[in-house]
Design a protein around this motif. Structure first.
Motif, PDB file in Angstrom:
ATOM      1  N   GLY A 278       7.457  -2.449  10.871  1.00  0.00           N
ATOM      2  CA  GLY A 278       7.399  -1.689   9.130  1.00  0.00           C
ATOM      3  C   GLY A 278       8.691  -2.010   9.352  1.00  0.00           C
ATOM      4  O   GLY A 278       8.909  -2.771   8.543  1.00  0.00           O
ATOM      5  N   ALA A 279       9.583  -1.899  10.390  1.00  0.00           N
ATOM      6  CA  ALA A 279      11.178  -2.003   9.600  1.00  0.00           C
ATOM      7  C   ALA A 279      11.179  -3.583   9.628  1.00  0.00           C
ATOM      8  O   ALA A 279      11.920  -3.137   8.490  1.00  0.00           O
ATOM      9  CB  ALA A 279      12.251  -0.617  10.809  1.00  0.00           C
ATOM     10  N   LEU A 280      11.659  -4.093  10.256  1.00  0.00           N
ATOM     11  CA  LEU A 280      11.642  -5.368  10.195  1.00  0.00           C
ATOM     12  C   LEU A 280      11.165  -5.842   8.926  1.00  0.00           C
ATOM     13  O   LEU A 280      12.105  -6.667   7.584  1.00  0.00           O
ATOM     14  CB  LEU A 280      11.527  -6.273  11.412  1.00  0.00           C
ATOM     15  N   LEU A 281       9.918  -5.767   8.964  1.00  0.00           N
ATOM     16  CA  LEU A 281       8.862  -6.467   7.998  1.00  0.00           C
ATOM     17  C   LEU A 281       9.740  -5.646   6.732  1.00  0.00           C
ATOM     18  O   LEU A 281       9.310  -6.525   5.565  1.00  0.00           O
ATOM     19  CB  LEU A 281       7.526  -6.666   8.410  1.00  0.00           C
ATOM     20  N   HIS A 282       9.988  -5.169   6.321  1.00  0.00           N
ATOM     21  CA  HIS A 282      10.229  -3.864   4.983  1.00  0.00           C
ATOM     22  C   HIS A 282      11.039  -5.055   4.976  1.00  0.00           C
ATOM     23  O   HIS A 282      11.207  -4.897   3.236  1.00  0.00           O
ATOM     24  CB  HIS A 282      10.614  -2.309   5.106  1.00  0.00           C
ATOM     25  N   ASP A 283      12.260  -4.761   5.474  1.00  0.00           N
ATOM     26  CA  ASP A 283      13.370  -5.924   4.953  1.00  0.00           C
ATOM     27  C   ASP A 283      13.193  -7.025   4.849  1.00  0.00           C
ATOM     28  O   ASP A 283      13.485  -7.270   2.928  1.00  0.00           O
ATOM     29  CB  ASP A 283      14.568  -5.960   5.935  1.00  0.00           C
ATOM     30  N   LEU A 284      12.095  -7.683   4.975  1.00  0.00           N
ATOM     31  CA  LEU A 284      11.654  -8.708   4.297  1.00  0.00           C
ATOM     32  C   LEU A 284      10.834  -8.847   3.253  1.00  0.00           C
ATOM     33  O   LEU A 284      11.156  -9.608   2.719  1.00  0.00           O
ATOM     34  CB  LEU A 284      10.898  -9.641   5.255  1.00  0.00           C
ATOM     35  N   ALA A 285       9.729  -7.976   2.777  1.00  0.00           N
ATOM     36  CA  ALA A 285       8.870  -7.943   1.706  1.00  0.00           C
ATOM     37  C   ALA A 285      10.014  -7.143   0.546  1.00  0.00           C
ATOM     38  O   ALA A 285       9.144  -7.392  -0.556  1.00  0.00           O
ATOM     39  CB  ALA A 285       8.059  -7.553   2.592  1.00  0.00           C
ATOM     40  N   GLY A 286      10.283  -6.386   1.283  1.00  0.00           N
ATOM     41  CA  GLY A 286      11.829  -6.283  -0.009  1.00  0.00           C
ATOM     42  C   GLY A 286      10.545  -3.981  -0.736  1.00  0.00           C
ATOM     43  O   GLY A 286       9.755  -4.265  -0.186  1.00  0.00           O
ATOM     44  N   ASP A 287      11.785  -4.257  -2.058  1.00  0.00           N
ATOM     45  CA  ASP A 287      10.836  -2.943  -2.044  1.00  0.00           C
ATOM     46  C   ASP A 287      10.218  -3.135  -4.374  1.00  0.00           C
ATOM     47  O   ASP A 287      10.861  -4.807  -4.642  1.00  0.00           O
ATOM     48  CB  ASP A 287      11.656  -1.545  -2.649  1.00  0.00           C
ATOM     49  N   GLY A 288       9.326  -2.721  -5.018  1.00  0.00           N
ATOM     50  CA  GLY A 288       9.342  -2.734  -6.265  1.00  0.00           C
ATOM     51  C   GLY A 288       8.251  -3.436  -6.536  1.00  0.00           C
ATOM     52  O   GLY A 288       7.684  -4.092  -5.510  1.00  0.00           O
ATOM     53  N   ASP A 289       7.777  -2.939  -7.702  1.00  0.00           N
ATOM     54  CA  ASP A 289       6.690  -3.482  -8.368  1.00  0.00           C
ATOM     55  C   ASP A 289       6.540  -4.539  -9.531  1.00  0.00           C
ATOM     56  O   ASP A 289       5.878  -4.665 -10.582  1.00  0.00           O
ATOM     57  CB  ASP A 289       5.479  -2.603  -8.912  1.00  0.00           C
ATOM     58  N   GLY A 290       8.137  -5.251  -9.579  1.00  0.00           N
ATOM     59  CA  GLY A 290       7.687  -6.273 -11.050  1.00  0.00           C
ATOM     60  C   GLY A 290       7.989  -7.236 -10.264  1.00  0.00           C
ATOM     61  O   GLY A 290       6.755  -7.586  -8.652  1.00  0.00           O
ATOM     62  N   ALA A 291       6.660  -8.066 -10.799  1.00  0.00           N
ATOM     63  CA  ALA A 291       6.562  -9.853 -11.039  1.00  0.00           C
ATOM     64  C   ALA A 291       7.314 -10.581  -9.650  1.00  0.00           C
ATOM     65  O   ALA A 291       6.646 -10.617  -8.886  1.00  0.00           O
ATOM     66  CB  ALA A 291       6.400 -11.190 -11.541  1.00  0.00           C
ATOM     67  N   GLY A 292       8.858 -10.779  -9.789  1.00  0.00           N
ATOM     68  CA  GLY A 292       8.972 -11.164  -9.076  1.00  0.00           C
ATOM     69  C   GLY A 292       9.223 -10.136  -7.330  1.00  0.00           C
ATOM     70  O   GLY A 292       8.835 -10.909  -6.454  1.00  0.00           O
ATOM     71  N   GLU A 293       8.983  -8.835  -7.382  1.00  0.00           N
ATOM     72  CA  GLU A 293       8.933  -8.402  -6.511  1.00  0.00           C
ATOM     73  C   GLU A 293       7.715  -8.460  -5.280  1.00  0.00           C
ATOM     74  O   GLU A 293       7.690  -8.905  -4.445  1.00  0.00           O
ATOM     75  CB  GLU A 293       9.739  -6.624  -5.931  1.00  0.00           C
ATOM     76  N   LEU A 294       6.617  -8.727  -6.429  1.00  0.00           N
ATOM     77  CA  LEU A 294       5.211  -8.882  -5.623  1.00  0.00           C
ATOM     78  C   LEU A 294       4.844 -10.364  -5.791  1.00  0.00           C
ATOM     79  O   LEU A 294       4.361 -10.469  -4.597  1.00  0.00           O
ATOM     80  CB  LEU A 294       3.987  -8.646  -7.383  1.00  0.00           C
ATOM     81  N   LEU A 295       5.866 -10.748  -6.218  1.00  0.00           N
ATOM     82  CA  LEU A 295       5.859 -12.627  -5.863  1.00  0.00           C
ATOM     83  C   LEU A 295       6.265 -12.690  -4.343  1.00  0.00           C
ATOM     84  O   LEU A 295       5.901 -13.650  -3.313  1.00  0.00           O
ATOM     85  CB  LEU A 295       6.853 -13.327  -6.406  1.00  0.00           C
ATOM     86  N   ARG A 296       7.828 -12.031  -3.811  1.00  0.00           N
ATOM     87  CA  ARG A 296       8.262 -11.849  -2.655  1.00  0.00           C
ATOM     88  C   ARG A 296       7.709 -11.603  -1.317  1.00  0.00           C
ATOM     89  O   ARG A 296       6.905 -11.761  -0.674  1.00  0.00           O
ATOM     90  CB  ARG A 296       9.109 -11.779  -3.349  1.00  0.00           C
ATOM     91  N   LEU A 297       7.038 -10.713  -1.983  1.00  0.00           N
ATOM     92  CA  LEU A 297       5.453  -9.404  -1.001  1.00  0.00           C
ATOM     93  C   LEU A 297       4.718 -10.565  -0.505  1.00  0.00           C
ATOM     94  O   LEU A 297       4.158 -10.827   0.339  1.00  0.00           O
ATOM     95  CB  LEU A 297       5.225  -8.517  -1.096  1.00  0.00           C
ATOM     96  N   ALA A 298       4.044 -10.979  -1.290  1.00  0.00           N
ATOM     97  CA  ALA A 298       2.789 -12.249  -1.620  1.00  0.00           C
ATOM     98  C   ALA A 298       3.027 -13.135  -0.209  1.00  0.00           C
ATOM     99  O   ALA A 298       2.062 -13.393   0.730  1.00  0.00           O
ATOM    100  CB  ALA A 298       2.055 -12.324  -2.614  1.00  0.00           C
ATOM    101  N   GLY A 299       4.645 -14.104  -1.192  1.00  0.00           N
ATOM    102  CA  GLY A 299       5.061 -14.883   0.149  1.00  0.00           C
ATOM    103  C   GLY A 299       5.620 -14.916   1.529  1.00  0.00           C
ATOM    104  O   GLY A 299       4.666 -15.156   1.832  1.00  0.00           O
ATOM    105  N   VAL A 300       5.498 -13.578   1.315  1.00  0.00           N
ATOM    106  CA  VAL A 300       6.136 -12.845   3.239  1.00  0.00           C
ATOM    107  C   VAL A 300       4.749 -13.261   4.104  1.00  0.00           C
ATOM    108  O   VAL A 300       4.524 -13.787   4.715  1.00  0.00           O
ATOM    109  CB  VAL A 300       6.731 -11.643   2.988  1.00  0.00           C
TER     110      VAL A 300
END
Length: 391
Positions: A278-300
């Motif tokens: 979980g810790a490793l994937l959290h680093d990849l997926a980032g934080d926050g719920d702005g458009a950029g952060e949501l796109l990052r999570l969806a992309g990962v």
């Protein structure tokens, strides 16, 4: 709905060993195993019951009747027939799940295309695309949705108000891109044929009524597992009372191999989480719920789904959503509409490919990859942006 294991390597046996071995050796702590069971066993019960509903409905001729109705309603126009198949695939995915669409609708649509002297590949590829991108509509549309629904409710949100915008955009973008790509194959007309009579009209009408009522219950938010179980019991009893043959051998009505494989994925990912994934994937997926952060999570999520499979990808990344409804929704977009690039990205794609081979439609892996490369980036990006704008 048959299981993902083919006659080759018995993946279900490997999954069974994983399910037994990891908790027994303590690699998966007892508390984690108990929590996982409480969360996932109702989902597996739902999958089993919905498979029975889908198989008995198919045996009653429901999918054939729907395809025949589409062929008549199109009045010989191929483009209208294709659009009606799109509607049928979308409704099937939303109400009966993406795996039902892949397994039971695919051969019907291929047969329909051949019957109307239309190239079957664009029709089959549309079913494949919508089995994935139309799976964001309801919790029952995708197993990942059912997993997320628990977390979304716990965060004080509701699935349909949260997901309606990305679900709608994912479907519209998919249909628009496919319509432009396949426009040369969808022109012209065909000669409508008289429909074949249903083997048992009474059973057909009952299957349609039960499926419709079940869909209404899903939309209304009733518990999916008891609702699907009740529908399955009604259709099993009706099939027996009407003295109709089982659509598949009774031992195959419940896809136990699929259930074992899915449970094995759940146990393996939960064990990996207990040891620091979980810790490793959290680093990849980032934080926050702005458009950029949501796109990052969806992309990962989309990359992970195409790399392994969307079920373990969702489970692995769920902690990175941190219980935030918007991040959970973006994760669902990535794992639901994103796994189009590889034949193993979702269980539905595996099942669809297998069904195509069974009905003698050769679809090279390259075709699946090219369609995925065409669809996945715009669908995921635009669906996530729709989510951000709507909320």
């Amino acid at each position: 709905m048959s299981g993902p294991a083919r006659r080759g390597f018995p993946w279900w046996a490997v999954a069974a060993v994983v399910v037994v071995l990891l908790p027994a050796t303590g690699m998966l702590p007892a508390d984690d195993a108990r929590t996982l069971a409480e969360r996932t066993l109702p989902i597996l019960l739902f999958l089993a019951a919905l498979t029975v509903v889908a198989e008995t409905s198919a045996g009653a001729g429901l999918f054939d009747a729907a395809a025949g109705l589409a062929a008549r309603a199109a009045r010989g126009r191929r483009v209208v027939l294709w659009l009606l198949v799109v509607v049928l695939a979308t409704l099937s995915t939303a109400v009966l799940s993406l795996d039902t669409t892949a397994v039971l609708l695919t051969p019907v649509v291929i047969a329909l295309a051949r019957h109307t002297r239309t190239s079957p590949l664009p029709f089959a590829l549309a079913v494949l695309a919508l089995a994935n991108t139309a799976s964001l509509v309801l919790p029952v549309s995708n197993l990942t949705n059912l997993l997320a629904d628990h977390a979304i409710r716990r965060a004080g949100a509701s699935f349909l108000p949260l997901m309606w915008a990305p679900a709608l955009v994912a479907i519209v973008v998919t249909v628009a891109i496919l319509a432009v790509r396949d426009r040369r194959h969808l022109g012209g007309t065909y000669e409508p044929q008289d429909p074949s009579p249903a083997p048992d009209r009474t059973l057909l009408l009952l299957a349609a009524a039960v499926t419709g009522l079940m869909a209404v219950g899903f939309v209304a938010g009733l518990p999916p597992a008891p609702l699907a179980t009740g529908a399955a019991v009604v259709l099993l009893v009706a099939t027996r009372v009407r003295h109709r043959p089982w659509p598949v051998p009774p031992s195959q009505l419940v896809p136990w191999r699929t259930l074992v494989v899915v449970l094995g994925l759940f146990v393996a990912v939960e064990t990996a989480h207990a040891h620091g994934l979980g810790a490793l994937l959290h680093d990849l997926a980032g934080d926050g719920d702005g458009a950029g952060e949501l796109l990052r999570l969806a992309g990962v999520a989309a990359l992970a789904s195409n790399g392994v499979n969307n079920l373990p990808a969702y489970l692995a990344l769920e902690p990175a959503a941190a219980g935030d409804p918007l991040r959970l929704a973006a994760l669902l977009v990535g794992t639901g509409a994103g796994p189009l690039l590889t034949p193993w990205g979702s269980l539905a794609t595996v099942l669809w490919w297998h069904r195509c081979r069974q009905v003698m439609l050769d679809v090279p892996a390259r075709t699946i990859v090219l369609q995925g490369a065409l669809l996945a980036p715009p669908v995921v990006v635009l669906a996530v942006l729709a989510l951000a704008v709507a909320h």
